[in-house]
Scaffold this active site. Sequence first.
Site, PDB file in Angstrom:
ATOM      1  CB  CYS A 222      36.419  44.934  37.862  1.00 44.08           C
ATOM      2  SG  CYS A 222      36.205  46.233  36.656  1.00 44.08           S
TER       3      CYS A 222
HETATM    4  O1  KQY Z   1      37.505  44.711  34.559  1.00 50.51           O
HETATM    5  C1  KQY Z   1      37.083  43.615  34.697  1.00 50.51           C
HETATM    6  N1  KQY Z   1      35.818  43.434  34.949  1.00 50.51           N
HETATM    7  C2  KQY Z   1      37.919  42.423  34.548  1.00 50.51           C
HETATM    8  C3  KQY Z   1      39.218  42.712  33.954  1.00 50.51           C
HETATM    9  C4  KQY Z   1      40.008  41.467  33.792  1.00 50.51           C
HETATM   10  C5  KQY Z   1      41.396  41.778  33.449  1.00 50.51           C
HETATM   11  C6  KQY Z   1      42.258  40.581  33.425  1.00 50.51           C
HETATM   12  N2  KQY Z   1      43.586  40.957  33.117  1.00 50.51           N
END
Ligand code: KQY
Length: 354
Positions: free
Chosen positions: A343
Amino acid sequence: MPAEWEPHSQTWMAWPERPDNWRNGAKPAQAAFSAVARAIAEFEPVTVCVSAGQYDNARARLNHGNIRIVEMSTDDAWVRDTGPTFVSNAAGEVRGVDWTFNAWGGFDGGLYWPWQRDDQVARKVLEIEGCQRYRTEGFVLEGGSIHVDGEGTLITTEECLLNLNRNPHLSREQIEAVLREHLAIDTVIWLPDGLFNDETDGHVDNFCCYVRPGEVLLAWTDDAGDPNYPRCQAAMRVLESARDAKGRPLVVHKMPIPGPIHATAEECAGVDTAEGSQPRDPSIRLAGSYVNFLIVNGGIIAPRFDDPKDAEAEAILKRLFPGHRVVLVPGREILLGGGNIHCITQQQPAAQQR
Ligand code: KQY
């Protein structure tokens, strides 16, 4: 869209600092992100986008010859979702898709407001790289909600892409049409859900990924009492009956789910309270997953959680990627912010004839 295992020119990251998402002024997160950046930099160049206010601090912590820092305003640090999805053509020219970003759901379950700086990240990255840009104005998508095999197949989840907080004006078929047009894919495999309690509404990159054409890795539990159990079973049913764009059935490998992992009261207390931001509480199970790893040139950068299943996860990755060096990096701090290594990274494919 090239597969993640195809050669990269670099990987992009962004620097964490918002105190209503990262505890203790984001200092532990900055250490965790630095460790990820340094691990990747052993395999390929890394560019980290950093705000003006954090420039000196980031420069000092990211002192590695293969890490470049560029000044950029962001709302948070999830460049998988805010950065461009890079695509390439037969001549090897690399361009980027600039999806509209609404912080994982806008005013219907989104994780913060405002988000316009994050919505500008893809454009800024592409301008820095001199890459042409395809903007999907009004079509919302995050890079973490898709995985591709580079041979015409895309995997996603209904929980995310059909969520009314993304593109309520479009049907499944219309969403598929946008994906086909922008990513040159032929087949979409729809898993019903992602991992339990994933605050992105079930991004596939935390649940199931390709390891090579025709083979996927699925987060898995055999514990019928685990809320992930029905999700894993439903995904397996889809994957077992799916055919990819080349007409192949899929080989499904299983990856154990760590935990259950919860934030401690002390960890939660370190996060600022702000209107519209995610509440943090030790009672909330975190969506920890070993599937949330990044493939780099010759390496696999995967999270470890100091969990009894870490060793098994490492062994599975080594078996599935015999030509790569598997590096496990602490993932708990990134998980506390709501995601993991995949992520917070975005690979840029190398310009090469396909
Ligand atoms: O896991 C992701 N791709 C993004 C997560 C965003 C979390 C914001 N608190």
